[in-house]
Enzyme design. Structure first.
Site, PDB file in Angstrom:
ATOM      1  N   GLN A   1       2.037  -5.964  -3.214  1.00 27.37           N
ATOM      2  CA  GLN A   1       2.471  -6.088  -1.809  1.00 27.37           C
ATOM      3  C   GLN A   1       3.784  -5.313  -1.616  1.00 27.37           C
ATOM      4  O   GLN A   1       3.986  -4.329  -2.303  1.00 27.37           O
ATOM      5  CB  GLN A   1       2.618  -7.571  -1.398  1.00 27.37           C
ATOM      6  CG  GLN A   1       1.290  -8.325  -1.291  1.00 27.37           C
ATOM      7  CD  GLN A   1       0.744  -8.799  -2.618  1.00 27.37           C
ATOM      8  OE1 GLN A   1       1.422  -9.461  -3.367  1.00 27.37           O
ATOM      9  NE2 GLN A   1      -0.512  -8.473  -2.911  1.00 27.37           N
TER      10      GLN A   1
ATOM     11  N   LYS B   1       1.846   2.164  -5.131  1.00 29.73           N
ATOM     12  CA  LYS B   1       2.384   1.618  -6.391  1.00 29.73           C
ATOM     13  C   LYS B   1       1.471   1.944  -7.578  1.00 29.73           C
ATOM     14  O   LYS B   1       1.945   2.348  -8.643  1.00 29.73           O
ATOM     15  CB  LYS B   1       2.567   0.097  -6.258  1.00 29.73           C
ATOM     16  CG  LYS B   1       3.560  -0.304  -5.172  1.00 29.73           C
ATOM     17  CD  LYS B   1       3.606  -1.796  -4.961  1.00 29.73           C
ATOM     18  CE  LYS B   1       2.377  -2.402  -4.332  1.00 29.73           C
ATOM     19  NZ  LYS B   1       2.142  -2.061  -2.930  1.00 29.73           N
TER      20      LYS B   1
ATOM     21  N   GLY C   1      -4.560  -4.175  -3.869  1.00 28.25           N
ATOM     22  CA  GLY C   1      -5.525  -3.126  -4.200  1.00 28.25           C
ATOM     23  C   GLY C   1      -4.713  -1.902  -4.561  1.00 28.25           C
ATOM     24  O   GLY C   1      -4.082  -1.293  -3.703  1.00 28.25           O
ATOM     25  N   HIS C   2      -4.651  -1.592  -5.846  1.00 31.83           N
ATOM     26  CA  HIS C   2      -3.823  -0.477  -6.317  1.00 31.83           C
ATOM     27  C   HIS C   2      -4.727   0.673  -6.749  1.00 31.83           C
ATOM     28  O   HIS C   2      -5.534   0.534  -7.659  1.00 31.83           O
ATOM     29  CB  HIS C   2      -2.923  -0.940  -7.480  1.00 31.83           C
ATOM     30  CG  HIS C   2      -1.900  -1.954  -7.055  1.00 31.83           C
ATOM     31  ND1 HIS C   2      -0.951  -2.469  -7.895  1.00 31.83           N
ATOM     32  CD2 HIS C   2      -1.659  -2.525  -5.843  1.00 31.83           C
ATOM     33  CE1 HIS C   2      -0.190  -3.318  -7.223  1.00 31.83           C
ATOM     34  NE2 HIS C   2      -0.607  -3.371  -5.979  1.00 31.83           N
TER      35      HIS C   2
ATOM     36  N   ASP D   1       0.806  -1.223   0.000  1.00 29.37           N
ATOM     37  CA  ASP D   1       0.000   0.000   0.000  1.00 29.37           C
ATOM     38  C   ASP D   1       0.838   1.271   0.000  1.00 29.37           C
ATOM     39  O   ASP D   1       0.416   2.314   0.508  1.00 29.37           O
ATOM     40  CB  ASP D   1      -0.967   0.019   1.208  1.00 29.37           C
ATOM     41  CG  ASP D   1      -1.890  -1.184   1.189  1.00 29.37           C
ATOM     42  OD1 ASP D   1      -2.202  -1.663   0.091  1.00 29.37           O
ATOM     43  OD2 ASP D   1      -2.290  -1.623   2.283  1.00 29.37           O
TER      44      ASP D   1
HETATM   45  P1  GDP Z   1      -0.711   0.388  -3.563  1.00 31.30           P
HETATM   46  O1  GDP Z   1      -1.309  -0.893  -3.115  1.00 31.30           O
HETATM   47  O2  GDP Z   1       0.762   0.443  -3.334  1.00 31.30           O
HETATM   48  O3  GDP Z   1      -1.043   0.723  -4.986  1.00 31.30           O
HETATM   49  O4  GDP Z   1      -1.341   1.525  -2.649  1.00 31.30           O
HETATM   50  P2  GDP Z   1      -2.892   1.668  -2.238  1.00 31.30           P
HETATM   51  O5  GDP Z   1      -3.640   2.160  -3.393  1.00 31.30           O
HETATM   52  O6  GDP Z   1      -3.373   0.434  -1.578  1.00 31.30           O
HETATM   53  O7  GDP Z   1      -2.772   2.736  -1.082  1.00 31.30           O
HETATM   54  C1  GDP Z   1      -2.279   4.002  -1.289  1.00 31.30           C
HETATM   55  C2  GDP Z   1      -3.370   5.012  -0.910  1.00 31.30           C
HETATM   56  O8  GDP Z   1      -2.786   6.283  -0.757  1.00 31.30           O
HETATM   57  C3  GDP Z   1      -4.450   5.162  -1.960  1.00 31.30           C
HETATM   58  O9  GDP Z   1      -5.653   5.480  -1.332  1.00 31.30           O
HETATM   59  C4  GDP Z   1      -3.944   6.333  -2.792  1.00 31.30           C
HETATM   60  O10 GDP Z   1      -4.994   7.034  -3.445  1.00 31.30           O
HETATM   61  C5  GDP Z   1      -3.317   7.187  -1.726  1.00 31.30           C
HETATM   62  N1  GDP Z   1      -2.172   8.004  -2.134  1.00 31.30           N
HETATM   63  C6  GDP Z   1      -1.181   7.694  -3.008  1.00 31.30           C
HETATM   64  N2  GDP Z   1      -0.249   8.667  -3.010  1.00 31.30           N
HETATM   65  C7  GDP Z   1      -0.634   9.592  -2.115  1.00 31.30           C
HETATM   66  C8  GDP Z   1      -0.065  10.815  -1.644  1.00 31.30           C
HETATM   67  O11 GDP Z   1       1.008  11.237  -2.025  1.00 31.30           O
HETATM   68  N3  GDP Z   1      -0.777  11.487  -0.689  1.00 31.30           N
HETATM   69  C9  GDP Z   1      -1.967  11.042  -0.203  1.00 31.30           C
HETATM   70  N4  GDP Z   1      -2.574  11.772   0.724  1.00 31.30           N
HETATM   71  N5  GDP Z   1      -2.528   9.904  -0.637  1.00 31.30           N
HETATM   72  C10 GDP Z   1      -1.859   9.171  -1.557  1.00 31.30           C
HETATM   73  P1  IMO Z   2      -0.890  -4.128  -2.298  1.00 30.29           P
HETATM   74  O1  IMO Z   2      -0.407  -4.678  -3.607  1.00 30.29           O
HETATM   75  C1  IMO Z   2      -1.006  -4.557   2.027  1.00 30.29           C
HETATM   76  C2  IMO Z   2      -1.121  -8.623   3.646  1.00 30.29           C
HETATM   77  C3  IMO Z   2      -2.381  -9.071   4.341  1.00 30.29           C
HETATM   78  C4  IMO Z   2      -1.799 -10.052   5.338  1.00 30.29           C
HETATM   79  C5  IMO Z   2      -0.671 -10.707   4.555  1.00 30.29           C
HETATM   80  C6  IMO Z   2      -1.053 -12.013   3.885  1.00 30.29           C
HETATM   81  O2  IMO Z   2      -2.174  -3.420  -2.358  1.00 30.29           O
HETATM   82  O3  IMO Z   2       0.199  -3.370  -1.618  1.00 30.29           O
HETATM   83  P2  IMO Z   2      -2.573 -12.712   1.825  1.00 30.29           P
HETATM   84  O4  IMO Z   2      -3.949 -12.293   1.423  1.00 30.29           O
HETATM   85  O5  IMO Z   2      -1.523 -12.417   0.818  1.00 30.29           O
HETATM   86  O6  IMO Z   2      -2.535 -14.132   2.296  1.00 30.29           O
HETATM   87  O7  IMO Z   2      -2.242 -11.829   3.135  1.00 30.29           O
HETATM   88  O8  IMO Z   2      -0.303  -9.763   3.550  1.00 30.29           O
HETATM   89  N1  IMO Z   2      -1.317  -8.121   2.271  1.00 30.29           N
HETATM   90  C7  IMO Z   2      -1.235  -6.823   1.924  1.00 30.29           C
HETATM   91  N2  IMO Z   2      -1.056  -5.724   2.676  1.00 30.29           N
HETATM   92  N3  IMO Z   2      -1.089  -4.438   0.692  1.00 30.29           N
HETATM   93  C8  IMO Z   2      -1.256  -5.530  -0.088  1.00 30.29           C
HETATM   94  O9  IMO Z   2      -1.209  -5.455  -1.444  1.00 30.29           O
HETATM   95  C9  IMO Z   2      -1.376  -6.791   0.530  1.00 30.29           C
HETATM   96  N4  IMO Z   2      -1.565  -8.047   0.072  1.00 30.29           N
HETATM   97  C10 IMO Z   2      -1.509  -8.850   1.153  1.00 30.29           C
HETATM   98  O10 IMO Z   2      -3.029  -7.999   4.958  1.00 30.29           O
HETATM   99  O11 IMO Z   2      -1.223  -9.375   6.416  1.00 30.29           O
HETATM  100 MG    MG Z   3      -2.864  -1.561  -1.869  1.00 29.67          MG
END
Ligand code: GDP
Ligand code: IMO
Ligand code: MG
Length: 419
Positions: free
Chosen positions: A221, A16, A40-41, A13
Site C-alpha cells: 500500500q 514497489k 498487487g506488486h 501502486d
Molecule cells: P505496486 O503495488 O507498488 O508494486 O505497483 P503495481 O504493480 O500495483 O502498479 C504499478 C504498475 O505500473 C504495474 O503495472 C507496473 O508494471 C507498472 N510500472 C512500474 N514502473 C513503471 C514505469 O516506470 N513505467 C510504466 N509505464 N509502467 C510502470
Molecule cells: P499495493 O501494495 C492500492 C486500497 C483499497 C481501498 C483501501 C482499503 O498494491 O500498493 P483494503 O482492502 O485494505 O481494506 O482496502 O485501500 N488499497 C490499495 N490501493 N494499492 C494497494 O496495494 C492497496 N491495498 C489496499 O483500494 O481503497
Molecule cells: Mg499494487
C-alpha cells in the site's frame, strides 16, 4: 547491518514490486512487513509479467531469503494459489521463503465480514479490495486472531470458535453468503503454508543483521493509506509507514538504514476517499490510458491526477525518507503541460501542511511545467533525459529536500535509470 525500507509515498501502486526486484541483487534478505493480498506488486522481465500478492518481490532471484513478516496478514487460500502459480513457472519456493509464526491468518469469515461491512456502508464504502484485511487486523488488535503458529497446534478448535463468533456478528448484517464457497480450498491452503519454514522471524532477521547480512523491507500500500496518517477512514488497516517495518518485522528503530520513498510522477488512487488533484477530464483519461492504470489485484480502473507536493512532503516527513524513487516518468511524455499541486485552499486559507481532513470543496493551487515530447522507454541514462524532465526532477528534489536516486521509464526491470 541495517534494514533498508522501501515504501509507497502515495495511495499505493507506485511500483514497489518492480523496484524491489531491481534492488534485490544488492541484498541477502527481502521481507514484507505489513498488508496482505490486498497488495498487487507487479514485476516484469524477459517479457513476462508477474503479479505478487503475499510473497516478497525478491522471490525471482535465486539464493535470496524472502520473509513474510509478523505484520503481514496471510490468506491460506490466496497464498496457495500464488505458490502454485510460481511453482508452475519453475520458481523453487520451499528453499527460500520463510513465514513468521506471528503473522495473522485471514479466514473465510473475515472476507465475508469485509463484504458485509462494505455493503452496509452504501455510498460511504471504503472501496476495500474485499480480501478480509480490515476484519483480520480488527481481530489482531482485538486479541481474537489466529496466527500462522496456531496451524502447528490446536488450529481446528480455535478456528471453529472464531468462525462461530464471526457468524454471530454476520447475523447483525442483512447480508447473504454461502460459507462453503468461501471455505473452498482452506484445508489445502493450510497444508501449503505448513510446507514452509515457519519461524519466529524477528530472531531470524536480527541474526541476519548480526552476521552482516543485508535486509530490504518491502512495504505494501502507501503512506496515504496508513491507518494513522492516511485519509482516514478511507485507508487500509495497517501501518504502511516506515515505523511499520519495525513492528512488522521486529527490528528496532535504530536498525533502520536507508528509507526509499517511491512515488509516481503523477498520482493514482483506487477505492474511495479524497484525492485533491484528481482529474475527471480527458487529461485524466490520458493518464489512465498511457499509464495502464488498472488495479493489479482487482482490475478496477485507477483514479488519476497530478503530482501533489503537499501530500508528498507529508509522506517524506512521516517516513524519514532518505532517497526518492520516481516511477512512470515515461507516462508523462506527450503532455503539453504537466502540473504539480503546491498548496490547498481550504475555507479561503492557503494550506501547505497536509491537513486533518481533505474537504470536498477544497481548491488546489498548481504550478505548471512544460511537458516533454520525447519517448523515454528506450532511454538508458539520465544524460538522455529531455531538459523539461530534468527540470521537473530538480524541482521535486528542491521542494522535498531529498534526492531522486532512481527514475523508472517503463515496467521492465531494464527500464530503470540510476541517477
Ligand atoms: P505496486 O503495488 O507498488 O508494486 O505497483 P503495481 O504493480 O500495483 O502498479 C504499478 C504498475 O505500473 C504495474 O503495472 C507496473 O508494471 C507498472 N510500472 C512500474 N514502473 C513503471 C514505469 O516506470 N513505467 C510504466 N509505464 N509502467 C510502470
Ligand atoms: P499495493 O501494495 C492500492 C486500497 C483499497 C481501498 C483501501 C482499503 O498494491 O500498493 P483494503 O482492502 O485494505 O481494506 O482496502 O485501500 N488499497 C490499495 N490501493 N494499492 C494497494 O496495494 C492497496 N491495498 C489496499 O483500494 O481503497
Ligand atoms: Mg499494487
Amino acid at each position: 547491518m541495517k534494514v533498508d525500507v522501501l515504501l509507497g509515498l502515495q495511495w499505493g501502486d507506485e511500483g514497489k514490486g518492480k523496484v524491489v526486484d531491481v534492488l534485490t541483487p544488492k541484498y541477502d534478505v527481502i521481507a514484507r512487513f505489513q498488508g496482505g493480498p490486498n497488495a498487487g506488486h507487479t514485476l516484469e522481465f524477459n517479457n513476462i509479467k508477474h503479479v505478487l500478492h503475499n510473497i516478497p518481490s525478491g522471490i525471482f532471484h535465486k539464493d535470496k531469503v524472502n520473509i513474510i513478516g509478523n505484520g503481514v496478514v496471510l490468506d491460506p487460500i490466496i497464498f496457495k494459489k500464488e505458490v502454485d502459480e510460481l511453482e508452475a513457472k519453475g520458481v523453487d519456493l520451499t528453499k527460500n521463503l520463510i513465514i513468521s509464526k506471528k503473522a495473522h491468518l485471514i479466514l473465510p469469515t473475515h472476507r465475508i465480514l469485509d463484504a458485509a461491512s462494505e455493503a452496509s456502508k452504501g455510498k460511504s464504502k471504503i472501496g476495500s479490495t474485499l480480501k478480509g484485511i480490515g476484519p483480520t487486523y480488527m481481530d489482531k488488535t482485538g486479541r481474537n486472531g489466529l496466527r500462522v503458529g496456531d496451524l502447528l497446534t490446536d488450529f481446528d478448535q480455535k478456528y471453529l470458535t472464531l468462525k462461530n463468533k464471526h457468524q454471530e456478528l454476520l447475523n447483525m448484517y442483512d447480508f447473504e453468503y454461502n460459507i462453503d464457497e468461501f471455505e473452498e480450498g482452506l484445508k489445502e491452503g493450510i497444508e501449503c503454508i505448513k510446507k514452509f519454514t515457519l519461524v519466529d522471524s524477528e530472531h531470524q532477521i536480527n541474526n541476519y543483521l548480526k552476521t552482516e547480512k543485508s535486509v530490504l523491507a518491502e512495504g505494501a500500500q502507501g503512506t496515504l493509506l496508513d491507518i494513522d496518517f492516511g485519509s482516514y477512514p478511507f485507508v487500509t488497516s495497517s501501518n504502511t509507514i516506515c515505523a511499520g517495518a519495525c513492528t512488522g518485522l521486529g527490528v528496532a528503530p535504530n536498525r533502520i538504514g536507508e528509507v526509499f520513498g517511491i512515488f509516481k510522477a503523477y498520482c493514482t488512487r483506487v477505492g474511495s476517499g479524497p484525492f485533491p488533484t484528481e482529474l475527471f477530464d480527458a487529461t485524466g483519461e490520458q493518464l489512465r490510458k498511457s499509464g495502464n492504470e488498472f488495479g493489479a489485484t482487482t482490475g478496477r480502473p485507477r483514479r488519476c491526477g497530478w503530482l501533489d507536493m503537499v501530500a508528498l512532503k507529508y509522506s517524506v516527513m512521516i517516513n524519514g525518507v532518505t532517497q526518492l524513487i520516481m516511477m512512470k516518468a515515461d507516462v508523462l511524455s506527450n503532455f503539453d503541460t504537466v502540473r504539480v499541486a503546491t498548496a490547498y485552499k481550504i475555507n479561503g486559507e492557503t494550506v501547505k501542511d497536509f491537513p486533518y481532513e481533505l474537504p470536498e470543496n477544497m481548491e488546489v493551487e498548481y504550478t505548471e511545467f512544460k511537458g516533454w515530447a520525447k519517448d523515454l522507454t528506450d532511454v538508458t541514462s539520465k544524460e538522455e533525459f529531455p531538459k523539461e524532465l530534468t527540470d521537473y526532477i530538480k524541482y521535486i528534489e528542491k521542494e522535498v529536500g531529498v534526492p531522486i536516486k532512481i527514475v523508472s521509464v517503463g515496467p521492465d526491470r531494464k527500464q530503470t535509470i540510476i541517477m
